[in-house]
Design a protein around this motif. Structure first.
Motif, short mmCIF file in Angstrom:
data_model
loop_
_atom_site.label_atom_id
_atom_site.label_comp_id
_atom_site.label_asym_id
_atom_site.label_seq_id
_atom_site.Cartn_x
_atom_site.Cartn_y
_atom_site.Cartn_z
N ASP A 1 -0.74 -1.81 -7.73
CA ASP A 1 -2.23 -2.55 -6.37
C ASP A 1 -2.50 -3.97 -6.87
O ASP A 1 -3.37 -4.73 -5.67
N HIS B 1 0.84 -1.05 0.31
CA HIS B 1 -0.12 0.08 -0.12
C HIS B 1 0.45 1.50 0.22
O HIS B 1 0.92 2.13 -0.60
N SER B 2 1.62 1.31 0.50
CA SER B 2 2.32 2.31 0.72
C SER B 2 3.11 2.81 -0.30
O SER B 2 3.57 3.73 -1.03
N ASP C 1 2.17 9.27 -6.44
CA ASP C 1 3.00 10.28 -5.68
C ASP C 1 4.07 10.68 -6.85
O ASP C 1 3.89 11.60 -7.83
N THR D 1 1.12 3.91 -2.98
CA THR D 1 0.95 5.14 -3.30
C THR D 1 2.54 6.57 -3.64
O THR D 1 2.42 7.31 -4.30
N SER E 1 2.59 0.86 -10.22
CA SER E 1 1.41 1.63 -9.96
C SER E 1 0.50 -0.13 -9.43
O SER E 1 -0.12 -0.46 -8.62
#
Length: 153
Positions: free
Chosen positions: A113, A74-75, A82, A78, A109
């Motif tokens: 996920d 998850h980190s 970004d 994110t 990304s």
């Protein structure tokens, strides 16, 4: 005893040593070129991809609990989102190469996920597919990085 570091006078404002250092750091950080920003973001994306791969390897081997792996993914997701936004927003003279970097980060990304969803659902085949996509996106990122920073004729 007098301060050995002289104060900086800016206009009619007298700045102390700490304020002068902060002002200098702010000026230096804004002096970074878009190319420097893109390079740093690309390196961070590559590092994040490596962290993800190691986390997934540990999870697959039973050496990392699902909750830890999911939180790490998850980190990472994110962070990659970004980075994608920062690369896309940079002003550059190499728009095609910039777009290739951003696309590779976006692919990373998306794969992260999917891997996170697979870890949460305890679906090793889904995680393996996502990990293969992460490897592919990492290779794409490396190729795009090389094209972006290759010497131009």
């Amino acid at each position: 005893m007098a301060d050995p570091t002289p104060a900086l006078t800016l206009s009619s404002y007298r700045l102390g040593r700490n304020s002068a250092c902060l002002l200098l750091l702010m000026a230096m950080s804004t002096a970074c070129s878009s190319s420097d920003q893109i390079e740093q973001q690309s390196r961070t994306a590559a590092s994040t991809a490596q962290t993800v791969s190691m986390t997934l390897d540990a999870w697959a081997a039973g050496a990392a609990p699902s909750k830890y792996a999911s939180g790490t993914l998850h980190s990472a997701g994110t962070t990659l989102a970004d980075i994608d936004a920062k690369i896309r927003s940079a002003t550059t003279a190499e728009p095609a190469e910039q777009a290739a970097l951003a696309a590779a980060v976006k692919d990373l990304s998306i794969a992260v996920d999917r891997a996170q969803a697979g870890v949460q659902a305890d679906r090793p085949p889904q995680v393996q597919e996502a990990q293969e996509d992460i490897r592919t996106a990492t290779r794409s990122l490396a190729a795009a990085y090389f094209r972006y920073f290759a010497p131009k004729p």
